[in-house]
Motif scaffolding. Sequence first.
Motif, PDB file in Angstrom:
ATOM      1  N   ILE A 174      24.858 -14.908 -50.925  1.00 26.54           N
ATOM      2  CA  ILE A 174      25.409 -15.084 -49.616  1.00 26.54           C
ATOM      3  C   ILE A 174      24.552 -14.703 -48.190  1.00 26.54           C
ATOM      4  O   ILE A 174      24.024 -13.242 -48.505  1.00 26.54           O
ATOM      5  N   MET A 175      24.752 -14.606 -47.151  1.00 28.38           N
ATOM      6  CA  MET A 175      24.082 -14.353 -45.995  1.00 28.38           C
ATOM      7  C   MET A 175      25.329 -14.188 -44.850  1.00 28.38           C
ATOM      8  O   MET A 175      25.827 -15.165 -44.994  1.00 28.38           O
ATOM      9  N   SER A 176      25.208 -13.098 -43.941  1.00 26.89           N
ATOM     10  CA  SER A 176      26.091 -13.151 -42.803  1.00 26.89           C
ATOM     11  C   SER A 176      25.676 -14.365 -41.905  1.00 26.89           C
ATOM     12  O   SER A 176      24.553 -14.701 -41.640  1.00 26.89           O
ATOM     13  N   LYS A 177      26.425 -14.981 -41.267  1.00 25.82           N
ATOM     14  CA  LYS A 177      26.318 -16.025 -40.152  1.00 25.82           C
ATOM     15  C   LYS A 177      25.513 -15.647 -39.153  1.00 25.82           C
ATOM     16  O   LYS A 177      24.533 -16.326 -38.623  1.00 25.82           O
TER      17      LYS A 177
ATOM     18  N   TYR B  83      29.731 -28.719 -46.137  1.00 26.61           N
ATOM     19  CA  TYR B  83      28.393 -29.123 -46.275  1.00 26.61           C
ATOM     20  C   TYR B  83      27.931 -29.068 -47.819  1.00 26.61           C
ATOM     21  O   TYR B  83      28.707 -28.650 -48.604  1.00 26.61           O
ATOM     22  N   ASN B  84      26.870 -29.550 -48.316  1.00 24.91           N
ATOM     23  CA  ASN B  84      26.384 -29.821 -49.399  1.00 24.91           C
ATOM     24  C   ASN B  84      26.035 -28.282 -49.953  1.00 24.91           C
ATOM     25  O   ASN B  84      25.096 -27.837 -49.602  1.00 24.91           O
ATOM     26  N   TYR B  85      26.648 -27.759 -51.033  1.00 23.11           N
ATOM     27  CA  TYR B  85      26.623 -26.422 -51.273  1.00 23.11           C
ATOM     28  C   TYR B  85      25.264 -26.196 -52.551  1.00 23.11           C
ATOM     29  O   TYR B  85      24.902 -25.317 -52.848  1.00 23.11           O
ATOM     30  N   ASN B  86      24.708 -27.230 -52.728  1.00 19.96           N
ATOM     31  CA  ASN B  86      23.369 -27.432 -53.647  1.00 19.96           C
ATOM     32  C   ASN B  86      23.613 -26.726 -54.606  1.00 19.96           C
ATOM     33  O   ASN B  86      22.859 -25.908 -55.300  1.00 19.96           O
TER      34      ASN B  86
ATOM     35  N   ILE C 264      14.086 -28.816 -49.495  1.00 19.59           N
ATOM     36  CA  ILE C 264      15.500 -28.750 -49.824  1.00 19.59           C
ATOM     37  C   ILE C 264      16.152 -27.394 -49.356  1.00 19.59           C
ATOM     38  O   ILE C 264      15.501 -26.399 -50.096  1.00 19.59           O
ATOM     39  N   ASN C 265      17.117 -27.156 -48.304  1.00 18.59           N
ATOM     40  CA  ASN C 265      17.781 -25.949 -48.231  1.00 18.59           C
ATOM     41  C   ASN C 265      16.951 -24.845 -47.545  1.00 18.59           C
ATOM     42  O   ASN C 265      17.351 -23.916 -47.471  1.00 18.59           O
TER      43      ASN C 265
ATOM     44  N   VAL D 137      23.482 -19.187 -49.180  1.00 18.79           N
ATOM     45  CA  VAL D 137      22.109 -19.673 -49.162  1.00 18.79           C
ATOM     46  C   VAL D 137      21.392 -19.979 -50.540  1.00 18.79           C
ATOM     47  O   VAL D 137      20.329 -20.446 -50.454  1.00 18.79           O
ATOM     48  N   GLY D 138      22.128 -19.638 -51.650  1.00 16.20           N
ATOM     49  CA  GLY D 138      21.632 -19.957 -52.947  1.00 16.20           C
ATOM     50  C   GLY D 138      22.633 -19.630 -53.944  1.00 16.20           C
ATOM     51  O   GLY D 138      23.663 -19.259 -53.886  1.00 16.20           O
TER      52      GLY D 138
END
Length: 412
Positions: free
Chosen positions: A36-39, A140-143, A72-73, A164-165
């Motif tokens: 995760i990443m802060s918005k 959204y597409n979480y991949n 992608i992403n 983000v991953g």
Amino acid sequence: MKFKYLFLFLVLIFTVSCDNNDNADYEWVQVATPQIMSKDAFRSSVNIKEPRNIEKAGKIYVYKDYIFVSDINKGVHIIDNSNPRLPKAIKYIEILGNEDVSVKDDFLYVDSATDLLVFDISDISTVSLVERLEDVFTVYNYNIPVEAEAIDYNKVDFEEEIIVGWTVVTERRKKIDERFVDIFAVDNVSSNSNESITGVGGSLARFQIVDNYLYTVGSYQMSIFNIQNLKEPVLANTQYAGWNIETMFQADNYLYLGSTNGMYIYNLVNPSLPEFVSEFAHWEGCDPVVVDGDYAYLTLRGGNACGQLESILEVIDIRDKSNPILKKRYELDNPYGLGVKGNTLFVCDGTSGLKLFNKEDPLDISLIKSFKNVNSKDVIPLENTLLMIGDNILYQYEYVANEVKPISSYKL
């Protein structure tokens, strides 16, 4: 002593029995944990950079003499294709959470996880971000990694953070009836005008521009943006679109949504609020769709996470939009995207290459040529050339009489 050994034996039996019961209630599971990443940090990460190699090529899009390829992403690569025999990468836009692109009149629209971004590309040497609409995509597409059997969302604050991953580890977990977590249970928050130019995407696209509207689709929700003011789009509407939507194609004032369970048709009589017309259902499988005249063409890929066993091309009669009818099935090996030009149907058959079919009679199509030594994923038939992408290579072909001949291959 005999009583001592008997006691130890009984303890051992009890322990093994308990352990067996315990093992029956547990299993080893591939668990995906979000990175995760802060918005705030996420939204500050957009950068215009010099060209770089693509890590994993995704969607392709053509506008004027430029080709846009999503990494992608991670972002979007811009390729100068004014000379198709010698394409040249000129820019890279770093955009975390990106998958799709669309362009109209020098404004580039891209998704960035929950946000929609707008770039001014009128001067390709000085691309600039001019607008960001925040939290306009509910899902959204979480991949999610294909090998994941369970997902751990416990530590994600969807109000303040972005995925983000992923990190995938094997864990011993207690069995449950429905193992895979429903990822959507989380409540996270070409134009008709001669003066206007709209780009063209492949069959795997989830963005479509029709006149003054940008239509976008996620796994189950459609978001409609009014782009009459190109640099300041407005979210006009969001609506339920279907289930497990993967692709969107537009033709003759209709939207055709490809899902893992079938095809959904919407009309654009009211462009800000597409109206559901019908659904064509089939067994579960990955299926992009393209439309040409009275027929829709769908590929279903088997032997994968999409669920089905067979790989086929389906031909659907859509003369009556309220009642689409399956007319024919053709066997394929490993299909992905597809496209149509005139009487030729181009099918990206994955590791089996690019296949060209004569579809003059859609109910009796025939293979006319196959490029076997390529790994094909998606294709865009243009007026004079054909673009195809696969395995991080951009292939271009030209139409010569009744032939299609290679022009160039460009390692992305």
